[in-house]
Structures are given as structure tokens and as C-alpha cells.
Motif scaffolding. Structure first.
Motif, PDB file in Angstrom:
ATOM      1  N   TYR A   1     -15.106  28.650  35.749  1.00 13.88           N
ATOM      2  CA  TYR A   1     -14.021  28.325  34.817  1.00 13.88           C
ATOM      3  C   TYR A   1     -14.379  27.090  33.991  1.00 13.88           C
ATOM      4  O   TYR A   1     -14.117  27.023  32.785  1.00 13.88           O
ATOM      5  CB  TYR A   1     -12.716  28.094  35.575  1.00 13.88           C
ATOM      6  N   LYS A   2     -15.017  26.125  34.628  1.00 11.11           N
ATOM      7  CA  LYS A   2     -15.422  24.896  33.932  1.00 11.11           C
ATOM      8  C   LYS A   2     -16.409  25.210  32.808  1.00 11.11           C
ATOM      9  O   LYS A   2     -16.348  24.635  31.714  1.00 11.11           O
ATOM     10  CB  LYS A   2     -16.050  23.935  34.940  1.00 11.11           C
TER      11      LYS A   2
ATOM     12  N   GLN B   1     -14.472  26.748  29.985  1.00 10.22           N
ATOM     13  CA  GLN B   1     -13.659  25.702  29.362  1.00 10.22           C
ATOM     14  C   GLN B   1     -14.493  24.913  28.356  1.00 10.22           C
ATOM     15  O   GLN B   1     -14.062  24.640  27.237  1.00 10.22           O
ATOM     16  CB  GLN B   1     -13.129  24.759  30.448  1.00 10.22           C
ATOM     17  N   LYS B   2     -15.704  24.584  28.776  1.00  5.14           N
ATOM     18  CA  LYS B   2     -16.625  23.847  27.899  1.00  5.14           C
ATOM     19  C   LYS B   2     -17.044  24.714  26.706  1.00  5.14           C
ATOM     20  O   LYS B   2     -17.078  24.245  25.560  1.00  5.14           O
ATOM     21  CB  LYS B   2     -17.856  23.421  28.704  1.00  5.14           C
TER      22      LYS B   2
ATOM     23  N   CYS C   1     -12.043  23.879  25.527  1.00  6.87           N
ATOM     24  CA  CYS C   1     -10.704  23.926  26.150  1.00  6.87           C
ATOM     25  C   CYS C   1      -9.797  24.972  25.486  1.00  6.87           C
ATOM     26  O   CYS C   1      -8.605  24.719  25.261  1.00  6.87           O
ATOM     27  CB  CYS C   1     -10.045  22.555  26.138  1.00  6.87           C
ATOM     28  N   PHE C   2     -10.377  26.120  25.167  1.00  4.24           N
ATOM     29  CA  PHE C   2      -9.636  27.267  24.630  1.00  4.24           C
ATOM     30  C   PHE C   2      -8.870  26.899  23.347  1.00  4.24           C
ATOM     31  O   PHE C   2      -7.682  27.153  23.222  1.00  4.24           O
ATOM     32  CB  PHE C   2      -8.683  27.831  25.693  1.00  4.24           C
TER      33      PHE C   2
ATOM     34  N   LYS D   1      -8.516  35.591  28.346  1.00  2.43           N
ATOM     35  CA  LYS D   1      -7.730  35.243  29.528  1.00  2.43           C
ATOM     36  C   LYS D   1      -6.906  36.460  29.901  1.00  2.43           C
ATOM     37  O   LYS D   1      -6.038  36.885  29.138  1.00  2.43           O
ATOM     38  CB  LYS D   1      -6.807  34.057  29.217  1.00  2.43           C
TER      39      LYS D   1
ATOM     40  N   HIS E   1      -7.236  31.999  37.813  1.00  2.00           N
ATOM     41  CA  HIS E   1      -7.919  32.258  36.548  1.00  2.00           C
ATOM     42  C   HIS E   1      -8.754  33.534  36.631  1.00  2.00           C
ATOM     43  O   HIS E   1      -9.615  33.656  37.502  1.00  2.00           O
ATOM     44  CB  HIS E   1      -8.830  31.081  36.167  1.00  2.00           C
TER      45      HIS E   1
END
Length: 205
Positions: free
Chosen positions: A22-23, A26-27, A31-32, A59, A97
Motif C-alpha cells: 500500500y505504501k 501511495q507513493k 497519495c491518490f 481502489k 485496502h
């Protein structure tokens, strides 16, 4: 991990269908921040991976709870490859997630070209429209008859048909209905799936 292993074959193998953290996503999406669109199964965001590949990160909403079942179903979808289907690069499943990572398609969805009269999108010529219809038919024929796993899309509509830089069509969101099932298989087959007006005729059969 050795730096001397930089040949093309290694890069191809290592960048195939895989599990993302997930990290990491995110990167990739900052951050979407940049939303490409949203539908019944979730919102889609633009991202760039560490190897500079542009991707679309979805998502997923309303997915089945079992992590192992989710992984196994997605591994089947990830093996499906056809020039008229969006390529799935991988997925993420961490706690609550659940995300799907696929190739980024330059010209967006067909509905934007057909219905958004405010946009600067070019008007499709009849030859282009024919090629798009033919490409979509080829993709669906592959899902229905040629791939190992029989898949009914259940939601084929302009929003789920993406156009690449050459206006070749690629079908998105195939196989997701199996991930959204509730209860037994009989219950899944008895429910109507998809958007009104675009429901697959196979459900009637």
C-alpha cells in the motif's frame, strides 16, 4: 538485487504481475491525488511506478472479505492477456485496502470522446468507430471463448472501454464481478450485475 543484472529479459520477468504494498502505491499516486474516474467498483487514480511505468490504480469497493480468495481470483485475472484487454500489472491487499494496478491508457475512456462535447477530444471518424467496435468484439470473444477462465464482463459500456494513443480499444474492469460476490455461487448467478442498459445478455441465458 545484483547491479550487474540489468538485461532486458530480467526486467521483463521482474516487472510482471505482482503484489504491491500500500505504501508503494501511495507513493506512486502521490497519495491518490489525480483521479482519472470512478465507477461502481471504485475510483481510479493515475500513478507512476519506480521503474517509470505509468499505471492506473483502482481502489476496490465492496470486495469479498477473504484475502486468500481475493489473491487467487486476481492471479487468474492477471494471467489474461489480449491486445484489446487492459493489462493488469498487480494488486495490493493490506488490511482493509484492496487495490488493482493496471496499465495506464493514454486517451481515456470512450464515453469522454463520444459524449463530452465540452472537451477538446477529436471527433471519431466512421473508420475509427468501426475499428473500436471490432476491437471490443475481439476482446469479448477472447474472454468468452478463448481464455482459460470463462469470464462474463457484465458491465460493457463506453466508460469501461479505454482508447490507447492509436485509438485502439482496450476493455477494462473484466473479471471484477467474481470479486464482488456475496454468499453462494447460486446467489451470485441469480443477481443482476452491471449498469442498467449495459447488462450482459449471458445473465438472461
Amino acid at each position: 538485487r545484483r547491479p550487474e543484472i540489468t538485461d532486458e529479459g530480467y526486467m521483463i520477468i521482474s516487472s510482471q504481475f505482482r503484489i504491491f504494498s500500500y505504501k508503494e502505491l501511495q507513493k506512486a499516486t502521490n497519495c491518490f491525488q489525480e483521479e482519472l474516474g470512478s465507477g461502481g467498483s471504485g475510483a481510479v487514480y493515475k500513478g507512476v511506478l519506480d521503474d517509470e511505468r505509468k499505471v492506473a490504480v483502482k481502489k476496490l469497493n465492496d470486495m469479498i472479505q477473504g484475502g486468500q480468495e481475493f489473491r487467487s481470483e486476481l492471479s487468474v485475472i492477471g494471467r489474461i492477456y489480449h491486445m484489446n484487454l487492459v493489462r493488469i500489472w498487480g494488486f495490493c491487499v493490506e488490511k482493509t485496502h484492496k487495490l488493482l494496478v493496471s496499465e495506464f491508457i493514454a486517451n481515456g475512456s470512450l464515453d469522454r470522446v463520444l459524449f463530452d462535447y465540452q472537451s477538446i477530444a477529436p471527433v471519431l471518424q466512421w473508420g475509427e468507430r468501426y475499428n473500436i467496435a471490432l476491437g471490443v468484439a475481439k476482446g469479448l470473444a477472447y474472454l468468452h471463448h478463448e481464455c482459460l477462465e470463462w469470464i462474463v464482463h457484465c458491465d460493457v459500456k463506453p466508460e469501461n472501454i479505454l482508447l490507447d494513443k492509436d485509438f485502439e480499444p482496450k476493455i477494462a474492469d473484466f473479471g471484477l464481478v467474481k470479486l464482488q460476490k456475496r454468499g453462494s455461487r447460486a446467489l451470485m448467478l441469480s443477481r443482476v450485475h452491471g449498469t442498467r442498459g449495459y447488462i450482459a445478455p449471458e445473465w438472461a441465458l
